[in-house]
Design a protein around this motif. Structure first.
Motif, mmCIF file in Angstrom:
data_model
loop_
_atom_site.group_PDB
_atom_site.id
_atom_site.type_symbol
_atom_site.label_atom_id
_atom_site.label_comp_id
_atom_site.label_asym_id
_atom_site.label_seq_id
_atom_site.Cartn_x
_atom_site.Cartn_y
_atom_site.Cartn_z
ATOM 1 N N TRP A 174 0.846 -1.200 0.000
ATOM 2 C CA TRP A 174 0.000 0.000 0.000
ATOM 3 C C TRP A 174 0.886 1.256 0.000
ATOM 4 O O TRP A 174 0.630 2.210 -0.723
ATOM 5 N N GLN A 175 1.971 1.202 0.794
ATOM 6 C CA GLN A 175 2.879 2.354 0.847
ATOM 7 C C GLN A 175 3.602 2.572 -0.482
ATOM 8 O O GLN A 175 4.024 3.669 -0.791
ATOM 9 N N GLU A 176 3.725 1.479 -1.266
ATOM 10 C CA GLU A 176 4.296 1.632 -2.625
ATOM 11 C C GLU A 176 3.316 2.320 -3.569
ATOM 12 O O GLU A 176 3.682 2.682 -4.677
ATOM 13 N N GLY A 177 2.067 2.427 -3.167
ATOM 14 C CA GLY A 177 1.089 3.144 -3.990
ATOM 15 C C GLY A 177 -0.062 2.304 -4.529
ATOM 16 O O GLY A 177 -0.832 2.787 -5.372
ATOM 17 N N PHE A 178 -0.192 1.061 -4.065
ATOM 18 C CA PHE A 178 -1.321 0.233 -4.521
ATOM 19 C C PHE A 178 -2.535 0.481 -3.632
ATOM 20 O O PHE A 178 -2.405 0.574 -2.414
ATOM 21 N N ASP A 179 -3.708 0.601 -4.266
ATOM 22 C CA ASP A 179 -4.935 0.897 -3.517
ATOM 23 C C ASP A 179 -5.655 -0.368 -3.060
ATOM 24 O O ASP A 179 -6.456 -0.326 -2.131
ATOM 25 N N VAL A 180 -5.410 -1.462 -3.770
ATOM 26 C CA VAL A 180 -5.993 -2.755 -3.382
ATOM 27 C C VAL A 180 -4.845 -3.765 -3.312
ATOM 28 O O VAL A 180 -4.088 -3.914 -4.277
ATOM 29 N N VAL A 181 -4.664 -4.402 -2.176
ATOM 30 C CA VAL A 181 -3.638 -5.451 -2.048
ATOM 31 C C VAL A 181 -4.361 -6.711 -1.603
ATOM 32 O O VAL A 181 -4.945 -6.757 -0.522
ATOM 33 N N TYR A 182 -4.357 -7.710 -2.467
ATOM 34 C CA TYR A 182 -5.126 -8.906 -2.146
ATOM 35 C C TYR A 182 -4.217 -10.094 -1.836
ATOM 36 O O TYR A 182 -3.144 -10.248 -2.415
ATOM 37 N N GLY A 183 -4.654 -10.902 -0.875
ATOM 38 C CA GLY A 183 -3.906 -12.104 -0.512
ATOM 39 C C GLY A 183 -4.083 -13.163 -1.585
ATOM 40 O O GLY A 183 -5.209 -13.491 -1.951
ATOM 41 N N LYS A 184 -2.972 -13.672 -2.097
ATOM 42 C CA LYS A 184 -3.035 -14.710 -3.133
ATOM 43 C C LYS A 184 -2.545 -16.018 -2.519
ATOM 44 O O LYS A 184 -1.456 -16.083 -1.969
ATOM 45 N N ARG A 185 -3.388 -17.030 -2.611
ATOM 46 C CA ARG A 185 -3.085 -18.312 -1.967
ATOM 47 C C ARG A 185 -2.106 -19.117 -2.802
ATOM 48 O O ARG A 185 -2.404 -19.488 -3.928
ATOM 49 N N LEU A 186 -0.927 -19.374 -2.208
ATOM 50 C CA LEU A 186 0.065 -20.198 -2.902
ATOM 51 C C LEU A 186 -0.318 -21.664 -2.794
ATOM 52 O O LEU A 186 -0.238 -22.420 -3.740
ATOM 53 N N LYS A 187 -0.723 -22.041 -1.583
ATOM 54 C CA LYS A 187 -1.153 -23.420 -1.318
ATOM 55 C C LYS A 187 -2.405 -23.326 -0.497
ATOM 56 O O LYS A 187 -2.580 -22.402 0.283
ATOM 57 N N ARG A 188 -3.291 -24.295 -0.624
ATOM 58 C CA ARG A 188 -4.497 -24.310 0.207
ATOM 59 C C ARG A 188 -4.486 -25.601 0.993
ATOM 60 O O ARG A 188 -5.133 -26.568 0.640
ATOM 61 N N GLU A 189 -3.700 -25.574 2.076
ATOM 62 C CA GLU A 189 -3.447 -26.786 2.864
ATOM 63 C C GLU A 189 -4.728 -27.459 3.347
ATOM 64 O O GLU A 189 -4.899 -28.655 3.222
ATOM 65 N N GLY A 190 -5.642 -26.650 3.905
ATOM 66 C CA GLY A 190 -6.771 -27.254 4.587
ATOM 67 C C GLY A 190 -7.995 -27.504 3.720
ATOM 68 O O GLY A 190 -8.966 -28.058 4.191
ATOM 69 N N ASP A 191 -7.967 -27.084 2.481
ATOM 70 C CA ASP A 191 -9.195 -27.144 1.698
ATOM 71 C C ASP A 191 -9.340 -28.461 0.947
ATOM 72 O O ASP A 191 -8.370 -29.034 0.462
ATOM 73 N N SER A 192 -10.583 -28.914 0.863
ATOM 74 C CA SER A 192 -10.858 -30.204 0.219
ATOM 75 C C SER A 192 -10.651 -30.101 -1.288
ATOM 76 O O SER A 192 -10.619 -28.993 -1.854
ATOM 77 N N PHE A 193 -10.565 -31.258 -1.922
ATOM 78 C CA PHE A 193 -10.437 -31.282 -3.382
ATOM 79 C C PHE A 193 -11.633 -30.570 -4.010
ATOM 80 O O PHE A 193 -11.489 -29.772 -4.928
ATOM 81 N N PHE A 194 -12.825 -30.831 -3.447
ATOM 82 C CA PHE A 194 -14.042 -30.226 -3.981
ATOM 83 C C PHE A 194 -13.961 -28.703 -3.965
ATOM 84 O O PHE A 194 -14.265 -28.025 -4.943
ATOM 85 N N LYS A 195 -13.506 -28.169 -2.838
ATOM 86 C CA LYS A 195 -13.427 -26.716 -2.670
ATOM 87 C C LYS A 195 -12.453 -26.103 -3.683
ATOM 88 O O LYS A 195 -12.732 -25.113 -4.336
ATOM 89 N N LYS A 196 -11.289 -26.742 -3.797
ATOM 90 C CA LYS A 196 -10.268 -26.222 -4.717
ATOM 91 C C LYS A 196 -10.753 -26.328 -6.165
ATOM 92 O O LYS A 196 -10.571 -25.419 -6.959
ATOM 93 N N PHE A 197 -11.415 -27.442 -6.466
ATOM 94 C CA PHE A 197 -11.869 -27.676 -7.831
ATOM 95 C C PHE A 197 -12.962 -26.678 -8.218
ATOM 96 O O PHE A 197 -12.900 -26.046 -9.277
ATOM 97 N N THR A 198 -13.958 -26.500 -7.313
ATOM 98 C CA THR A 198 -15.056 -25.581 -7.647
ATOM 99 C C THR A 198 -14.531 -24.149 -7.781
ATOM 100 O O THR A 198 -14.957 -23.406 -8.667
ATOM 101 N N ALA A 199 -13.590 -23.766 -6.905
ATOM 102 C CA ALA A 199 -13.042 -22.412 -6.983
ATOM 103 C C ALA A 199 -12.325 -22.215 -8.313
ATOM 104 O O ALA A 199 -12.481 -21.193 -8.983
ATOM 105 N N LYS A 200 -11.555 -23.216 -8.702
ATOM 106 C CA LYS A 200 -10.775 -23.121 -9.936
ATOM 107 C C LYS A 200 -11.706 -22.947 -11.145
ATOM 108 O O LYS A 200 -11.550 -22.031 -11.947
ATOM 109 N N VAL A 201 -12.696 -23.814 -11.204
ATOM 110 C CA VAL A 201 -13.622 -23.776 -12.343
ATOM 111 C C VAL A 201 -14.429 -22.477 -12.325
ATOM 112 O O VAL A 201 -14.575 -21.802 -13.343
#
Ligand code: UDP
Ligand code: MG
Length: 212
Positions: free
Chosen positions: A109-136
Motif C-alpha cells: 500500500w505504501q508503494e502506492g497500490f490501492d488494493v492489495v489482495y492475498g493470493k493463496r500459494l497453497k491451500r493446505e486445509g481445503d478439500s479437493f471439492f473446494k479447490k476444484f469448484t473455486a478453480k472452475v
C-alpha cells in the motif's frame, strides 16, 4: 496511520480469542494504530458472548451483530460502512488468513497500490471439492466477463480509504458481490502471496449447498 480490520464471522466462537491475540500481536509489534470490527453474521453459537468479552479487554475491538445470517458480502459491506481507518483489511475468522501478512500488505500500500489482495500459494486445509469448484468458477467467470477477478484469492485483502468510500457511496447494486465489484472499480492493485493453512477450529461455513 489507522488500520481497520473487518472480520466477518458465522459460528466461530472457538477461533475468536486466538485470532484476536494474533492480530493484536502483529499490530503492537509493528506499532500500528488499529480497530478490529467483528461482524457477527447471525451466529447461533457463543460467538457474540466471546466478542463482548474481548471488547471488555481492548477498546480497539468493536462488534456488530446481525439478527440472522445474511452471508459474507452483506457482512463485509456493513464493515465498510463502519470502518474509520486509512486502510481497511478484511479477513476470515478461522485463522486461514494469517495476520502476519498484514505488514506485507501495508508495505505494498505504501508503494502506492490501492488494493492489495492475498493470493493463496497453497491451500493446505481445503478439500479437493473446494479447490476444484473455486478453480472452475473463477476461470469461467473471467472468461465470461470483461472484469478480471484475480484467481486463487479470497476476501483477505487491504483496500485504501478511497476504495472503501467508493464501495460505500457509489454502488447502487443490491446483490453485492464484493470480489467482483472491487475488481470492477479498477483501482491499482497488487497481490501478496501466502500459504493458506487449515481452519483453526470447526468446519467450513460454505458447504456444498451454499457453494452451488
Ligand atoms: N462466514 C460468514 N457468513 C456466512 C458464512 C461464512 O460471515 O454465512 C464467515 C466465516 O465465519 C469465515 C468466513 O466467512 O470467517 C469464511 O468462511 P469459511 O471459512 O467457512 O469458508 P472457506 O474458508 O471454507 O471457504
Ligand atoms: Mg475458512
Amino acid at each position: 496511520m489507522d488500520i481497520s480490520v473487518i472480520v466477518q464471522l458465522y459460528n466461530e466462537a472457538e477461533s475468536l480469542p486466538e485470532l484476536t491475540a494474533w492480530i493484536e500481536r502483529v499490530m503492537q509489534e509493528n506499532g500500528y494504530t488499529y480497530e478490529i470490527i467483528f461482524i457477527n453474521d447471525g451466529s447461533t453459537d457463543n460467538s457474540w458472548n466471546v466478542i463482548e468479552e474481548l471488547k471488555k479487554k481492548n477498546d480497539c475491538i468493536h462488534g456488530i451483530k446481525f439478527r440472522r445470517n445474511h452471508g459474507k458480502s452483506p457482512a463485509l459491506y456493513c464493515g465498510f460502512k463502519r470502518a474509520k481507518g486509512d486502510v481497511v483489511i478484511t479477513m476470515d475468522a478461522d485463522l486461514q488468513d494469517p495476520p502476519e501478512v498484514i505488514p506485507q500488505m501495508i508495505a505494498k500500500w505504501q508503494e502506492g497500490f490501492d488494493v492489495v489482495y492475498g493470493k493463496r500459494l497453497k491451500r493446505e486445509g481445503d478439500s479437493f471439492f473446494k479447490k476444484f469448484t473455486a478453480k472452475v468458477f473463477y476461470r469461467t467467470l473471467n472468461k465470461l466477463t470483461d472484469t478480471e477477478i484475480p484467481v486463487d484469492t479470497g476476501d483477505f485483502r487491504l483496500i485504501d480509504r478511497k476504495v472503501c468510500d467508493a464501495l460505500k457511496n457509489n454502488i447502487s447494486e443490491k446483490n453485492r458481490y464484493v470480489r467482483g465489484i472491487i475488481s470492477w472499480l479498477g483501482f491499482k492493485s497488487a497481490p501478496v502471496e501466502f500459504i493458506r493453512e487449515k481452519r483453526f477450529a470447526g468446519t467450513t461455513k460454505y458447504p456444498l449447498k451454499k457453494m452451488l
